[in-house]
Write a protein that holds these residues in place. Sequence first.
Motif, PDB file in Angstrom:
ATOM      1  N   SER A   1       0.830  -1.202   0.000  1.00 21.93           N
ATOM      2  CA  SER A   1       0.000   0.000   0.000  1.00 21.93           C
ATOM      3  C   SER A   1       0.868   1.258   0.000  1.00 21.93           C
ATOM      4  O   SER A   1       0.615   2.193  -0.757  1.00 21.93           O
ATOM      5  CB  SER A   1      -0.924  -0.020   1.219  1.00 21.93           C
ATOM      6  OG  SER A   1      -1.642   1.173   1.304  1.00 21.93           O
ATOM      7  N   ILE A   2       1.891   1.273   0.813  1.00 23.68           N
ATOM      8  CA  ILE A   2       2.784   2.429   0.880  1.00 23.68           C
ATOM      9  C   ILE A   2       3.540   2.599  -0.433  1.00 23.68           C
ATOM     10  O   ILE A   2       3.641   3.710  -0.966  1.00 23.68           O
ATOM     11  CB  ILE A   2       3.753   2.304   2.071  1.00 23.68           C
ATOM     12  CG1 ILE A   2       2.981   2.466   3.374  1.00 23.68           C
ATOM     13  CG2 ILE A   2       4.883   3.328   1.978  1.00 23.68           C
ATOM     14  CD1 ILE A   2       3.782   2.138   4.608  1.00 23.68           C
TER      15      ILE A   2
ATOM     16  N   LYS B   1       2.655   1.614  -3.405  1.00 21.95           N
ATOM     17  CA  LYS B   1       1.722   2.045  -4.449  1.00 21.95           C
ATOM     18  C   LYS B   1       1.452   3.538  -4.330  1.00 21.95           C
ATOM     19  O   LYS B   1       1.451   4.261  -5.323  1.00 21.95           O
ATOM     20  CB  LYS B   1       0.416   1.269  -4.370  1.00 21.95           C
ATOM     21  CG  LYS B   1      -0.587   1.664  -5.458  1.00 21.95           C
ATOM     22  CD  LYS B   1      -1.897   0.957  -5.288  1.00 21.95           C
ATOM     23  CE  LYS B   1      -2.898   1.307  -6.357  1.00 21.95           C
ATOM     24  NZ  LYS B   1      -2.960   2.664  -6.788  1.00 21.95           N
ATOM     25  N   ARG B   2       1.230   4.001  -3.128  1.00 25.69           N
ATOM     26  CA  ARG B   2       0.950   5.425  -2.921  1.00 25.69           C
ATOM     27  C   ARG B   2       2.165   6.279  -3.311  1.00 25.69           C
ATOM     28  O   ARG B   2       2.019   7.323  -3.930  1.00 25.69           O
ATOM     29  CB  ARG B   2       0.571   5.714  -1.470  1.00 25.69           C
ATOM     30  CG  ARG B   2      -0.657   4.980  -0.973  1.00 25.69           C
ATOM     31  CD  ARG B   2      -1.909   5.392  -1.697  1.00 25.69           C
ATOM     32  NE  ARG B   2      -3.076   4.845  -1.039  1.00 25.69           N
ATOM     33  CZ  ARG B   2      -3.933   4.010  -1.589  1.00 25.69           C
ATOM     34  NH1 ARG B   2      -3.781   3.633  -2.820  1.00 25.69           N
ATOM     35  NH2 ARG B   2      -4.970   3.562  -0.920  1.00 25.69           N
ATOM     36  N   GLN B   3       3.346   5.820  -2.962  1.00 28.82           N
ATOM     37  CA  GLN B   3       4.549   6.569  -3.327  1.00 28.82           C
ATOM     38  C   GLN B   3       4.726   6.589  -4.842  1.00 28.82           C
ATOM     39  O   GLN B   3       5.089   7.613  -5.413  1.00 28.82           O
ATOM     40  CB  GLN B   3       5.779   5.966  -2.652  1.00 28.82           C
ATOM     41  CG  GLN B   3       5.849   6.253  -1.183  1.00 28.82           C
ATOM     42  CD  GLN B   3       6.998   5.535  -0.500  1.00 28.82           C
ATOM     43  OE1 GLN B   3       7.528   4.541  -1.004  1.00 28.82           O
ATOM     44  NE2 GLN B   3       7.373   6.026   0.665  1.00 28.82           N
TER      45      GLN B   3
ATOM     46  N   ASP C   1       2.337   6.312  -7.085  1.00 34.18           N
ATOM     47  CA  ASP C   1       1.298   7.196  -7.623  1.00 34.18           C
ATOM     48  C   ASP C   1       1.708   8.655  -7.494  1.00 34.18           C
ATOM     49  O   ASP C   1       1.501   9.455  -8.393  1.00 34.18           O
ATOM     50  CB  ASP C   1      -0.042   6.973  -6.913  1.00 34.18           C
ATOM     51  CG  ASP C   1      -0.692   5.649  -7.266  1.00 34.18           C
ATOM     52  OD1 ASP C   1      -0.224   4.999  -8.233  1.00 34.18           O
ATOM     53  OD2 ASP C   1      -1.652   5.257  -6.573  1.00 34.18           O
ATOM     54  N   GLU C   2       2.322   8.987  -6.363  1.00 30.90           N
ATOM     55  CA  GLU C   2       2.765  10.356  -6.124  1.00 30.90           C
ATOM     56  C   GLU C   2       3.842  10.761  -7.130  1.00 30.90           C
ATOM     57  O   GLU C   2       3.812  11.848  -7.688  1.00 30.90           O
ATOM     58  CB  GLU C   2       3.308  10.483  -4.701  1.00 30.90           C
ATOM     59  CG  GLU C   2       3.830  11.870  -4.364  1.00 30.90           C
ATOM     60  CD  GLU C   2       4.440  11.908  -2.992  1.00 30.90           C
ATOM     61  OE1 GLU C   2       5.679  11.928  -2.914  1.00 30.90           O
ATOM     62  OE2 GLU C   2       3.675  11.900  -2.010  1.00 30.90           O
TER      63      GLU C   2
ATOM     64  N   SER D   1       0.847  13.969  -7.361  1.00 28.53           N
ATOM     65  CA  SER D   1      -0.169  14.251  -6.347  1.00 28.53           C
ATOM     66  C   SER D   1       0.413  14.088  -4.953  1.00 28.53           C
ATOM     67  O   SER D   1       1.508  13.572  -4.776  1.00 28.53           O
ATOM     68  CB  SER D   1      -1.366  13.309  -6.519  1.00 28.53           C
ATOM     69  OG  SER D   1      -0.956  11.974  -6.319  1.00 28.53           O
TER      70      SER D   1
ATOM     71  N   PHE E   1       0.910  12.626  -1.237  1.00 26.83           N
ATOM     72  CA  PHE E   1       0.952  11.270  -0.697  1.00 26.83           C
ATOM     73  C   PHE E   1      -0.231  11.085   0.236  1.00 26.83           C
ATOM     74  O   PHE E   1      -0.245  11.606   1.346  1.00 26.83           O
ATOM     75  CB  PHE E   1       2.278  11.034   0.025  1.00 26.83           C
ATOM     76  CG  PHE E   1       2.404   9.677   0.643  1.00 26.83           C
ATOM     77  CD1 PHE E   1       2.468   8.550  -0.150  1.00 26.83           C
ATOM     78  CD2 PHE E   1       2.469   9.528   2.016  1.00 26.83           C
ATOM     79  CE1 PHE E   1       2.596   7.301   0.418  1.00 26.83           C
ATOM     80  CE2 PHE E   1       2.603   8.293   2.596  1.00 26.83           C
ATOM     81  CZ  PHE E   1       2.668   7.173   1.781  1.00 26.83           C
ATOM     82  N   ILE E   2      -1.235  10.391  -0.249  1.00 18.95           N
ATOM     83  CA  ILE E   2      -2.438  10.137   0.545  1.00 18.95           C
ATOM     84  C   ILE E   2      -2.586   8.631   0.696  1.00 18.95           C
ATOM     85  O   ILE E   2      -2.480   7.885  -0.265  1.00 18.95           O
ATOM     86  CB  ILE E   2      -3.691  10.719  -0.130  1.00 18.95           C
ATOM     87  CG1 ILE E   2      -3.531  12.233  -0.289  1.00 18.95           C
ATOM     88  CG2 ILE E   2      -4.943  10.389   0.654  1.00 18.95           C
ATOM     89  CD1 ILE E   2      -4.612  12.876  -1.113  1.00 18.95           C
ATOM     90  N   CYS E   3      -2.811   8.211   1.901  1.00 20.00           N
ATOM     91  CA  CYS E   3      -2.928   6.788   2.177  1.00 20.00           C
ATOM     92  C   CYS E   3      -4.064   6.588   3.169  1.00 20.00           C
ATOM     93  O   CYS E   3      -4.379   7.491   3.941  1.00 20.00           O
ATOM     94  CB  CYS E   3      -1.611   6.287   2.764  1.00 20.00           C
ATOM     95  SG  CYS E   3      -1.526   4.514   2.990  1.00 20.00           S
ATOM     96  N   ASN E   4      -4.658   5.430   3.140  1.00 24.62           N
ATOM     97  CA  ASN E   4      -5.679   5.102   4.125  1.00 24.62           C
ATOM     98  C   ASN E   4      -4.955   4.751   5.428  1.00 24.62           C
ATOM     99  O   ASN E   4      -4.657   3.598   5.684  1.00 24.62           O
ATOM    100  CB  ASN E   4      -6.544   3.945   3.630  1.00 24.62           C
ATOM    101  CG  ASN E   4      -7.672   3.623   4.568  1.00 24.62           C
ATOM    102  OD1 ASN E   4      -7.680   4.062   5.724  1.00 24.62           O
ATOM    103  ND2 ASN E   4      -8.617   2.850   4.094  1.00 24.62           N
TER     104      ASN E   4
END
Length: 161
Positions: A119-120, A122-124, A126-127, A132, A134-137
């Motif tokens: 998850s981390i 993927k978010r990195q 994507d950023e 964008s 860094f937004i994570c659940n």
Amino acid sequence: VALQQDSGRNWKQEYITLRNKINGPTSMAPPSFFLACARLVLKHATTVDAVRIATNCLELNIDDVQMLRCVGYFLLSTGENSGVNLAIRIFDKVQELQPCEPQSYLDGALVRFWKAHKSILKRQNDEENNGSDFICNFEELRSDITKCQRLLSHVLTHKWA
């Protein structure tokens, strides 16, 4: 072998033919058949189809811990979120069935850590690609990491036979 030779073409018909050949009036195909076919389908077709084939094992004998682990690790290997989430539920079932084995807790910790790590990353990624924020659940991430820590702590502090 037939699924490999076909290079992914018409795999569904080959799979059904092989399954029907192995299945008898009083017997079902062994879990190894479903997992081997799922691995080939994952390689040559879609992840959804591979997961569907692998989870046929769950209908055979839900209380076989080693088979559940094999299915769980296969689901983890798909890399799909739905597969990882199902793997978590399977490893929780393994823990329920075999609470006296440290491996049951390690498997649960591993799959949760893997999910959080993925998850981390993927978010990195994507950023970096989208520019964008860094937004994570974070709530889900916190929950997975906390559960992972509890499971590892249990393995380290419990007195095993």
